[in-house]
Scaffold this motif. Structure first.
Motif, PDB file in Angstrom:
ATOM      1  N   TRP A  53      45.046 100.076  57.213  1.00 15.43           N
ATOM      2  CA  TRP A  53      44.551  99.302  57.650  1.00 15.43           C
ATOM      3  C   TRP A  53      45.359  97.718  58.284  1.00 15.43           C
ATOM      4  O   TRP A  53      45.005  96.933  59.086  1.00 15.43           O
ATOM      5  N   ALA A  54      45.905  97.696  56.550  1.00 17.82           N
ATOM      6  CA  ALA A  54      47.558  96.718  56.536  1.00 17.82           C
ATOM      7  C   ALA A  54      48.106  96.442  58.062  1.00 17.82           C
ATOM      8  O   ALA A  54      48.762  95.884  58.482  1.00 17.82           O
ATOM      9  N   LEU A  55      48.538  97.823  57.795  1.00 17.94           N
ATOM     10  CA  LEU A  55      49.281  98.432  59.065  1.00 17.94           C
ATOM     11  C   LEU A  55      48.801  97.693  60.463  1.00 17.94           C
ATOM     12  O   LEU A  55      48.788  97.344  61.935  1.00 17.94           O
TER      13      LEU A  55
ATOM     14  N   HIS B 252      45.307 101.865  53.019  1.00 16.51           N
ATOM     15  CA  HIS B 252      46.837 101.024  54.276  1.00 16.51           C
ATOM     16  C   HIS B 252      47.268 101.145  54.858  1.00 16.51           C
ATOM     17  O   HIS B 252      47.888 100.415  55.385  1.00 16.51           O
TER      18      HIS B 252
ATOM     19  N   SER C  28      48.188  91.535  65.230  1.00 14.93           N
ATOM     20  CA  SER C  28      49.008  90.284  64.751  1.00 14.93           C
ATOM     21  C   SER C  28      50.010  89.632  66.050  1.00 14.93           C
ATOM     22  O   SER C  28      50.383  88.867  66.909  1.00 14.93           O
ATOM     23  N   THR C  29      50.558  91.488  66.317  1.00 22.43           N
ATOM     24  CA  THR C  29      51.789  90.983  67.170  1.00 22.43           C
ATOM     25  C   THR C  29      51.770  91.094  68.355  1.00 22.43           C
ATOM     26  O   THR C  29      52.838  90.901  69.080  1.00 22.43           O
TER      27      THR C  29
ATOM     28  N   GLU D 292      46.452  95.987  61.310  1.00 28.62           N
ATOM     29  CA  GLU D 292      46.517  94.071  60.804  1.00 28.62           C
ATOM     30  C   GLU D 292      47.797  93.448  61.488  1.00 28.62           C
ATOM     31  O   GLU D 292      47.932  92.462  62.827  1.00 28.62           O
ATOM     32  N   ALA D 293      48.749  94.732  60.932  1.00 34.34           N
ATOM     33  CA  ALA D 293      50.049  93.679  61.324  1.00 34.34           C
ATOM     34  C   ALA D 293      50.157  94.493  63.221  1.00 34.34           C
ATOM     35  O   ALA D 293      50.801  93.294  64.394  1.00 34.34           O
ATOM     36  N   VAL D 294      49.567  94.736  63.336  1.00 33.19           N
ATOM     37  CA  VAL D 294      49.424  95.353  65.027  1.00 33.19           C
ATOM     38  C   VAL D 294      48.794  94.341  65.874  1.00 33.19           C
ATOM     39  O   VAL D 294      49.353  94.363  66.942  1.00 33.19           O
TER      40      VAL D 294
ATOM     41  N   GLN E  70      50.666  88.108  69.560  1.00 29.30           N
ATOM     42  CA  GLN E  70      52.167  86.850  69.425  1.00 29.30           C
ATOM     43  C   GLN E  70      52.542  87.006  70.777  1.00 29.30           C
ATOM     44  O   GLN E  70      52.705  86.303  71.681  1.00 29.30           O
ATOM     45  N   LEU E  71      52.628  88.611  71.074  1.00 33.44           N
ATOM     46  CA  LEU E  71      53.391  89.061  72.219  1.00 33.44           C
ATOM     47  C   LEU E  71      53.385  89.030  73.939  1.00 33.44           C
ATOM     48  O   LEU E  71      53.551  88.364  74.414  1.00 33.44           O
TER      49      LEU E  71
ATOM     50  N   VAL F  13      55.181 103.692  62.320  1.00 32.47           N
ATOM     51  CA  VAL F  13      54.697 102.647  62.783  1.00 32.47           C
ATOM     52  C   VAL F  13      55.036 101.482  64.156  1.00 32.47           C
ATOM     53  O   VAL F  13      55.954 100.218  63.214  1.00 32.47           O
ATOM     54  N   TRP F  14      55.414 101.899  65.635  1.00 31.60           N
ATOM     55  CA  TRP F  14      56.265 100.822  66.076  1.00 31.60           C
ATOM     56  C   TRP F  14      55.422 100.717  67.534  1.00 31.60           C
ATOM     57  O   TRP F  14      54.650 101.903  67.805  1.00 31.60           O
ATOM     58  N   LEU F  15      55.814  99.514  67.796  1.00 32.41           N
ATOM     59  CA  LEU F  15      54.737  98.811  68.870  1.00 32.41           C
ATOM     60  C   LEU F  15      55.897  98.722  70.364  1.00 32.41           C
ATOM     61  O   LEU F  15      57.037  98.145  70.338  1.00 32.41           O
TER      62      LEU F  15
END
Lengths: 244, 133
Positions: B4-6, B2, B12-13, B8-10, B16-17, B124-126
């Motif tokens: 890995w999915a998070l 799981h 992508s974000t 990927e989200a990091v 973008q930022l 998870v937070w950036l």
């Protein structure tokens, strides 16, 4: 501080051709039954179909489809199991028989998590069983899931349609497409819902007569597929699904 | 996996930022990982290292800080820290996938209510993205 999950949601849905949110202005109109049988009907027509129960506080599609002893598999996220020919995802895989007493912000967080980690891969249709009414969850789904289209379920009651009217107004203001309205539990001849739907510039998909045999078919997909209810869903889907 | 999915989200974000900020290269990414979700940090770090393949991200360093999961009862006001060791494996797994499942399985140790707030340490937070323009 940025929530990293948001950016990946539409990436997860990029191979899904049509995302249909089955919604209602209020509870108790048969939304979950319409969502479940529509998903089954499309799967029977050999479409690749997913059913996503996002009614987190009162999930019920697992009861309708008798989903037991199956769980998502983990592969770079979670992959929904296939049941009755469709990929099925619900919070009940994690909550089981227990109640999930979630406040609005918690529901939002949980649905963002599931949208971000669920891998649907290629689908012709993803049918979403929405939470009833206009809640935090409804607003979040509208905000986060691009390309979403709404199919609205109502009963013949003017009380139900009054809540539909508000939902339609909101969706129209937000430029969210509404593909049609289904009138469920019809008990006597009346053109009220059809006329009101058309007056709002929406497509009336059809009516489903009240089916006294439906309750006994819940949890038995073979029996469900032989009900008048599902026969009507098949006719309605056949007449409308290619026009969305 | 799981995580890995998070990851990927990091990625992508962060991409973008960085694009929004006009960065040519990302040098440092600060992440906060809440203990409620019980993320396996080694798996998350490995996934991030495998996924940061773009020119923009290949030299980025990921600085990960774990945050204790603080819970506060909305009924009696009691505050406590979530501890994985105190719950069953199945429950831990449900909370790992959807941290809000804490409300399904955990009760306030003082009054027994499931109506508590996850004050911090959920997932998870950036925190920040640094780089060169």
């Amino acid at each position: 501080m940025t929530d990293p999950r948001i950016a990946v949601i539409n990436e997860r849905l990029k191979e899904v051709n049509n995302i249909i949110a089955v919604s209602s202005g209020k509870g108790g109109v048969g939304k979950s039954l319409v969502a479940s049988t529509l998903a089954l009907t499309l799967a029977e027509e050999n479409y690749k179909v997913g059913l996503f129960d996002l009614d987190f506080t009162s999930p019920s599609t697992h009861v309708i489809l008798n989903v037991k002893n199956v769980y998502p598999t983990e592969k770079n996220g979670v992959v929904p199991p296939e049941i009755h020919g469709l990929k099925y995802m619900s919070i009940v895989y994690y909550s089981g028989e227990h109640v999930s007493p979630l406040r609005g912000a918690d529901v939002s967080n949980a649905l963002i998590e599931l949208l971000a980690i669920t891998r649907w891969n290629t689908l012709d249709f993803l049918i979403i069983d929405m939470p009833p009414g206009i809640s935090d969850a409804t607003l979040d789904i509208i905000r986060l899931v691009k390309r979403i289209k709404f199919l609205i379920v109502t009963t013949p009651s003017q009380l139900a349609f009054e809540t539909v009217r508000k939902l339609v107004n909101l969706l129209s203001e937000l430029n969210i497409p509404i593909i049609g309205v289904i009138e469920n539990m019809k008990m006597k001849e009346s053109r009220f819902i059809r006329e009101q739907t058309e007056k709002k510039g929406l497509k009336f998909w059809g009516e489903i007569p009240f089916d006294y045999t439906l309750e006994e078919a819940i949890g038995d997909v073979n029996r469900l597929s032989k009900t008048k209810f599902m026969e009507r869903i098949k006719e309605i889907a056949e007449a409308n699904i290619n026009k969305i | 996996m799981h995580e890995w999915a998070l990851a990927e989200a990091v990625i992508s974000t962060v991409s973008q930022l960085a694009e929004k900020e006009g960065l040519n290269e990302v040098t440092e990414v600060k992440l906060k990982v809440g203990e409620l979700q019980q993320i396996e940090l080694d798996v998350l770090k490995f996934a991030l290292s495998q996924l940061k393949t773009s020119k923009l991200l290949k030299n980025a360093r990921f600085d990960i800080e774990t945050v204790k999961a603080e819970l506060k009862c909305r009924v009696c006001g009691y505050e406590w820290i979530f501890r994985k060791e105190k719950i069953d494996e199945d429950v831990a797994e449900a909370i790992h996938f959807i941290p809000e499942m804490a409300h399904t399985y955990i009760k306030c140790p003082n009054c027994g209510s499931p109506d508590f707030e996850i004050v911090r340490g959920r997932g998870v937070w950036l925190e920040s993205v640094k780089g060169v323009k």
